[in-house]
Motif scaffolding. Sequence first.
Motif, PDB file in Angstrom:
ATOM      1  N   ARG A 124       0.877  -1.331  -0.121  1.00 29.23           N
ATOM      2  CA  ARG A 124       0.023   0.022  -0.128  1.00 29.23           C
ATOM      3  C   ARG A 124       0.895   1.293  -0.110  1.00 29.23           C
TER       4      ARG A 124
ATOM      5  N   ALA B 205       0.721   2.015   5.208  1.00 27.47           N
ATOM      6  CA  ALA B 205       1.444   2.245   4.059  1.00 27.47           C
ATOM      7  C   ALA B 205       2.683   3.076   4.059  1.00 27.47           C
TER       8      ALA B 205
ATOM      9  N   LEU C 264      -2.428  -1.461  -3.486  1.00 23.77           N
ATOM     10  CA  LEU C 264      -3.357  -0.229  -3.391  1.00 23.77           C
ATOM     11  C   LEU C 264      -2.441   1.163  -3.373  1.00 23.77           C
TER      12      LEU C 264
END
Length: 316
Positions: A202, A228, A259
């Motif tokens: 992420r 992230a 993501l």
Amino acid sequence: MSMKVLLLAEHDGNTLNPSTARALACANGLGGEVHVVVFAASAGDVANAAAQLEGVAKVLTVERTENGAPLAAVLAPQIAALADGYDAVLAPSTTFGKDVLPRAAALLGAPQVSDIMEVVDAGARTFRRPMYAGNAIVDVKVPEGVKIIGTVRTASFQGAADGTSAAPIEAVSVAAELPSHSEYVGLASQESERPDLQSAPRVVSGGRGVGSEENFKVIFSLADKLGAAVGASRAAVDAGYVPNDMQVGQTGKIIAPDLYLAIGISGAIQHVTGIKDAGIIVAINKDPEAPIFEIADYGLVGDLFKLLPELEEAIG
């Protein structure tokens, strides 16, 4: 005719970098026998990890004190000497690979195919790669009789998984004259407890729309919520909001997280080129005409300073 491929392992002396498994996927696409070579002072753990990867026929270790640091001037002559007998030499298109492989290519008198995105036709020795900062994607062909030297855009390949059995490991010595004009002195790098930008699943990135270095704290806050890594557009880096090692894009880091959140980023082509292999792209921008929305899977149009706190609250 089946190719024989030599793949350079990237590591920090203790751990095999995931970029090696991704570059291996490209090497396996050539349809031949793949040998992974580990240059190190002590290759033990790294060689064992490489031997576990599916598609590796053999791991070669070249252990000597000078190989304790990834110094391109020292490694390149050894790669060139070891390349004899191989049809192709590949390396991840990372800082390491981009540094060392052009030197080896020059010593071998062979052209380099940089940033391989796809093996178009192994038999025809044809590869797909970006040009002009990602504004053009072209197919290039390496002539018969010329050794294939290539760096692999790791974001374009899924990493090879572990196989069912370990490949054999063979210690080899390389007769190569090492230069005396370059010496490893030390490494200065920024320490961070955050996930590595190039391998994190992420990533939250901010652009010029964030407005200032101080305002970038909203990006770090959301990244902390998501566990992230944090990136930035070139515009944000050029504006001095964050250091340039956080830059994502063709001229920065090429990434492929599961993501990717692009916040206050317009979507310039050089940035888009660096994230095109991301799994899901979420864009937040107050301009509904921003190009980033053309590639985003999900988009929010609005003030990021209003939306991000709401998003954090929803995450919990």
